[in-house]
Design a protein around this motif. Structure first.
Motif, short mmCIF file in Angstrom:
data_model
loop_
_atom_site.label_atom_id
_atom_site.label_comp_id
_atom_site.label_asym_id
_atom_site.label_seq_id
_atom_site.Cartn_x
_atom_site.Cartn_y
_atom_site.Cartn_z
N ALA A 4 0.82 -1.21 0.00
CA ALA A 4 0.00 0.00 0.00
C ALA A 4 0.85 1.26 0.00
O ALA A 4 1.94 1.30 0.58
N ARG A 5 0.32 2.29 -0.65
CA ARG A 5 0.81 3.65 -0.46
C ARG A 5 -0.04 4.28 0.64
O ARG A 5 -1.27 4.17 0.64
N TYR A 6 0.62 4.91 1.59
CA TYR A 6 -0.06 5.56 2.71
C TYR A 6 -0.17 7.06 2.41
O TYR A 6 0.85 7.71 2.18
N PRO A 39 7.52 5.30 10.86
CA PRO A 39 8.05 4.09 10.22
C PRO A 39 7.56 3.91 8.78
O PRO A 39 8.28 3.33 7.95
N VAL A 40 6.37 4.40 8.48
CA VAL A 40 5.84 4.32 7.11
C VAL A 40 6.63 5.25 6.20
O VAL A 40 7.00 4.90 5.07
N VAL A 41 6.91 6.45 6.70
CA VAL A 41 7.70 7.42 5.93
C VAL A 41 9.10 6.87 5.69
O VAL A 41 9.63 6.91 4.57
N GLU A 42 9.70 6.33 6.76
CA GLU A 42 11.06 5.81 6.64
C GLU A 42 11.15 4.61 5.70
O GLU A 42 12.20 4.37 5.09
N ALA A 43 10.05 3.88 5.55
CA ALA A 43 10.02 2.73 4.64
C ALA A 43 9.75 3.16 3.19
O ALA A 43 9.73 2.31 2.30
N GLY A 44 9.53 4.45 2.98
CA GLY A 44 9.29 4.95 1.63
C GLY A 44 7.90 4.65 1.10
O GLY A 44 7.67 4.67 -0.11
N ARG A 45 6.95 4.43 2.03
CA ARG A 45 5.59 4.06 1.60
C ARG A 45 4.62 5.22 1.70
O ARG A 45 3.44 5.06 1.35
N ALA A 46 5.05 6.40 2.13
CA ALA A 46 4.13 7.51 2.39
C ALA A 46 4.08 8.50 1.22
O ALA A 46 5.07 8.71 0.52
N GLU A 47 2.91 9.09 1.04
CA GLU A 47 2.73 10.21 0.13
C GLU A 47 2.13 11.36 0.93
O GLU A 47 1.07 11.21 1.55
N LEU A 48 2.83 12.50 0.96
CA LEU A 48 2.33 13.69 1.64
C LEU A 48 1.67 14.57 0.59
O LEU A 48 2.32 15.01 -0.37
N VAL A 49 0.37 14.82 0.76
CA VAL A 49 -0.41 15.41 -0.32
C VAL A 49 -1.16 16.65 0.15
O VAL A 49 -1.35 16.87 1.35
N ALA A 50 -1.64 17.42 -0.82
CA ALA A 50 -2.47 18.59 -0.53
C ALA A 50 -3.88 18.13 -0.14
O ALA A 50 -4.28 16.99 -0.39
N SER A 51 -4.64 19.04 0.47
CA SER A 51 -5.95 18.68 1.01
C SER A 51 -7.01 18.51 -0.07
O SER A 51 -8.17 18.18 0.25
N ASP A 52 -6.67 18.74 -1.34
CA ASP A 52 -7.61 18.49 -2.43
C ASP A 52 -7.08 17.38 -3.35
O ASP A 52 -7.48 17.28 -4.52
N HIS A 53 -6.21 16.54 -2.84
CA HIS A 53 -5.59 15.49 -3.62
C HIS A 53 -6.65 14.52 -4.16
O HIS A 53 -7.67 14.26 -3.51
N ALA A 54 -6.42 13.97 -5.35
CA ALA A 54 -7.31 12.99 -5.94
C ALA A 54 -6.49 11.86 -6.54
O ALA A 54 -5.34 12.06 -6.96
N ILE A 55 -7.08 10.69 -6.57
CA ILE A 55 -6.48 9.53 -7.24
C ILE A 55 -7.49 9.03 -8.26
O ILE A 55 -8.58 8.56 -7.89
N GLY A 56 -7.18 9.16 -9.53
CA GLY A 56 -8.09 8.75 -10.57
C GLY A 56 -9.39 9.53 -10.49
O GLY A 56 -9.43 10.68 -10.05
#
Length: 291
Positions: A143-145, A173-190
């Motif tokens: 997963a991407r967090y 730990p999620v950030v350190e594992a490279g699994r995190a995405e820090l996004v804007a408050s209007d972020h969308a996926i598809g």
């Protein structure tokens, strides 16, 4: 109690980790008066939102939403083995209820594509990580967090001043594992997943909306905790960092979805927790939708 709902091209699974009496109503809602609670006690208790001892009853749960393209987990609940000394029911917990609920929905940790956290409080990030050989590692391996950047920055700054255990054991730990995405408050996926800024409970709090072309479902996180706050949106909790802003945001959210077909997947409402917003006097109600 868990459940599965289908709306549009979405399938929504509710996975309950804990449910029951939580905090005294007057402690949790500083603006609540004895007169108001006496006036509303009957329906609130009947709806499962008020225990006999005067505590508000809350559920602590996750929603997993299957879109045509992704499997999304919203708010990862309390978690096991976490250091939470101020909450005995959460502290160093070791049970199988969350994982059993995931399995009952036909899912395993490897099936989750995205984990969205509406905010970074302990009961919304706990299963982000699990202990493996004495280290906290991401629970959902592929997963991407997704964390709001403003929310992350807020807790990073707080942790620099004094240890914030949920941030250290369930976010970093999620950030350190490279699994995190820090996004804007209007972020969308598809075309099926988008964030809505809903600040007040925390500075970077967001809600997560799902559906193509319209909001078929929305998970508002801790924008609202109790059905009593739908009836009286001005009642903010003691946990809201900006109680005035939280009240404004809450009323705006309820107005937005009032008398629509959008399923509101409430983070803490008593079972069944999922409903549609309708008007009730000068306030609102979340009318339950059965599985």
């Amino acid at each position: 109690m868990s459940g599965t709902w289908r709306v549009g091209d979405l399938t929504i699974h509710r996975i309950v980790e804990q449910e029951g009496a939580f905090l005294d109503a007057f402690d949790m809602l500083p603006g609540l008066t004895p007169e108001l609670l006496d006036q509303e006690r009957g329906w609130l208790a009947a709806a499962g939102g008020l225990a006999a001892d005067g505590r508000l009853s809350l559920a602590f749960q996750t929603y997993v939403v299957r879109t045509p393209h992704h499997v999304v987990l919203v708010d990862s609940c309390i978690g096991n083995g976490k250091h939470r000394p101020t909450r005995p029911d959460w502290h160093e917990k070791a049970d199988t209820r969350f994982m059993d609920g995931l399995a009952a929905a036909g899912l395993g940790v490897g099936d989750i594509d995205y984990v969205f956290c509406t905010h970074l409080h302990a009961d919304h990030v706990g299963w982000n990580t699990r202990l493996e050989d004495g280290r906290w590692v991401p629970t959902f391996p592929k997963a991407r967090y997704v964390f709001g950047r403003g929310e992350y920055d807020h807790w990073q700054a707080a942790d620099a001043k004094a240890p914030v255990f949920p941030f250290r054991d369930s976010v970093l730990p999620v950030v350190e594992a490279g699994r995190a995405e820090l996004v804007a408050s209007d972020h969308a996926i598809g075309d099926h997943i988008r964030l809505l800024a809903t600040p007040g409970h925390t500075p970077g709090h967001v809600s997560v909306a799902f559906g193509k072309g319209r909001d078929e479902a929305v998970a508002p996180g801790d924008l609202i905790h109790s059905p009593l706050q739908a009836r009286y949106p001005q009642l903010s909790t003691k946990f809201d960092v900006d109680q005035g802003l939280a009240a404004v945001t809450r009323r705006g959210f309820l107005e937005r979805y009032c008398d629509t077909e959008t399923l509101c997947c409430m983070a803490h409402f008593p079972s069944p927790s999922v409903g549609r917003i309708t008007r009730w006097g000068e306030g609102f109600a979340c009318s339950p939708v059965d599985v």
